[in-house]
Write an enzyme that holds these catalytic residues in place. Structure first.
Site, PDB file in Angstrom:
ATOM      1  N   VAL A 229      12.484  -1.164   8.774  1.00 13.47           N
ATOM      2  CA  VAL A 229      11.614  -2.276   8.397  1.00 13.47           C
ATOM      3  C   VAL A 229      12.172  -3.086   7.232  1.00 13.47           C
ATOM      4  O   VAL A 229      11.702  -4.196   6.975  1.00 13.47           O
ATOM      5  CB  VAL A 229      10.201  -1.740   8.051  1.00 13.47           C
ATOM      6  CG1 VAL A 229      10.185  -1.071   6.683  1.00 13.47           C
ATOM      7  CG2 VAL A 229       9.151  -2.840   8.120  1.00 13.47           C
ATOM      8  N   TYR A 230      13.185  -2.578   6.540  1.00 13.81           N
ATOM      9  CA  TYR A 230      13.764  -3.335   5.443  1.00 13.81           C
ATOM     10  C   TYR A 230      14.510  -4.546   5.995  1.00 13.81           C
ATOM     11  O   TYR A 230      15.573  -4.424   6.611  1.00 13.81           O
ATOM     12  CB  TYR A 230      14.748  -2.466   4.636  1.00 13.81           C
ATOM     13  CG  TYR A 230      14.126  -1.303   3.885  1.00 13.81           C
ATOM     14  CD1 TYR A 230      12.748  -1.166   3.734  1.00 13.81           C
ATOM     15  CD2 TYR A 230      14.927  -0.332   3.305  1.00 13.81           C
ATOM     16  CE1 TYR A 230      12.196  -0.102   3.045  1.00 13.81           C
ATOM     17  CE2 TYR A 230      14.380   0.744   2.602  1.00 13.81           C
ATOM     18  CZ  TYR A 230      13.011   0.847   2.491  1.00 13.81           C
ATOM     19  OH  TYR A 230      12.471   1.917   1.800  1.00 13.81           O
TER      20      TYR A 230
END
Length: 344
Positions: A61-62
């Site tokens: 998700v980064y």
């Protein structure tokens, strides 16, 4: 560098590890953290390896996978010298299968992470959040297959409640699935909730803590001070609402104690805050982030020395908060305390 056993696994990890959330940063949250490109990421990896930092942590998700991609490029050609840790489970899109830890999604998330990281294995794969909609047995069965296939070496979790972690560990024991050996948690001098339940659980069950945001979401850098405006360059202007909450009065009391300790030891405020964490029970590794070489080198300076027992006690006192129920009797009343001595 000091190396520690990760929980009860055979994996040895450095006391300080590197968080790659700044790599490829984009969007309102991760873009404010930093936007390190591949060239600069290689430089930060070089410095880390020279200092003995071998564990690099990221998540799908980064920046929508960009962090994994940049990290993969940064360690290319030296994969056998590093440990790669990533996480999955938070939303990667708006579709019904774009979030959670169902068996199918875990397989897909692992394959995507392997591709972005440019590797054939992930040393530590962590669930980024508890998925209440998926039975823990389904989650564990999928992880078991991925471990047996050699795509994942060890499994862990992040941001779980105590009952969620214990339920998962019990199911793993019951069915012979891999046990979670790591819990990536928020823990700092201004965020000590980890100590009430999750630390004793980790101690009892052999789950090592990987500490995220050890400087309290950027509040323990020494730049946030009492009776001073927030520095213009602070990321807190954009990201404060995303992170763990803290009352201003409490924050400033802790910062005052850190400033006093920094002057006493000849260290910086972040180094003192990190060193305090390195002495806490169950902590396997403290994840440090850096937007540039200067920040990284300063954080590395937290290792190789130790606060005295008296100094630790003063920081403990300055950062202490009353325990919530059902823990406060064990802290305040002698009969309860005798039955549950503090961890050492």
């Amino acid at each position: 560098m000091e190396y520690r056993q990760l929980g009860t696994s055979g994996l040895m990890v450095p006391a300080l590890s590197f968080g790659a959330g700044t790599f490829g940063g984009s969007g309102p949250l991760f873009g404010a953290w930093g936007d390190t490109d591949t060239k600069e990421a290689r430089r930060l990896v070089d410095i880390s390896l020279d200092a003995g930092i071998t564990l690099f942590d990221t998540a799908d998700v980064y920046s929508a996978g960009a962090s994994e991609t940049v990290l993969g490029e940064a360690v290319k050609g030296r994969r056998d010298r590093v440990l790669l840790s990533t996480k999955a489970g938070l939303p990667m899109g708006d579709g019904p299968d774009d979030a959670g830890t169902s068996g199918a999604r875990l397989v897909r998330a692992t394959e995507d992470a392997l591709r972005r990281l440019g590797t054939d294995r992930i040393d530590l794969f962590q669930l980024h959040a508890f998925d209440a909609a998926t039975p823990v047995e389904e989650v564990l069965a999928a992880l078991d297959r991925l471990v047996r296939d050699g795509k994942i070496r060890h499994v862990g979790v992040s941001n779980f409640a105590g009952w969620q972690l214990m339920k998962s560990l019990s199911a793993a024991d019951r069915h012979g699935y891999p046990r979670y050996v790591a819990h990536q948690v928020y823990y700092s001098l201004i965020g000590r909730d980890y100590e009430w339940e999750l630390m004793p659980l980790g101690h009892d069950q052999g789950v090592g803590a990987l500490v995220w945001s050890p400087l309290g979401w950027g509040r323990l850098t020494g730049k946030v001070r009492r009776d001073r405006p927030l520095p213009p360059g602070s990321r807190l202007h954009q990201t404060a609402d995303y992170g763990p909450p803290v009352e201003d009065g409490y924050l400033y009391d802790v910062v005052d104690a850190l400033v006093e300790m920094a002057e006493e030891t000849g260290r910086t405020v972040p180094q003192v805050a990190l060193n305090w964490l390195l002495q806490r029970p169950t902590v396997s590794s403290v994840i440090i982030g850096a937007r540039n070489e200067e920040q990284l080198r300063q954080n590395i300076g937290a290792i190789g020395w130790s606060l005295t027992a008296e100094q630790v006690a003063r920081l403990d006192a300055a950062s202490h908060r009353p325990a919530p129920y059902p823990y406060f009797p064990y802290e305040r009343q002698e009969g309860f305390a005798r039955l549950n001595p503090p961890l050492t």
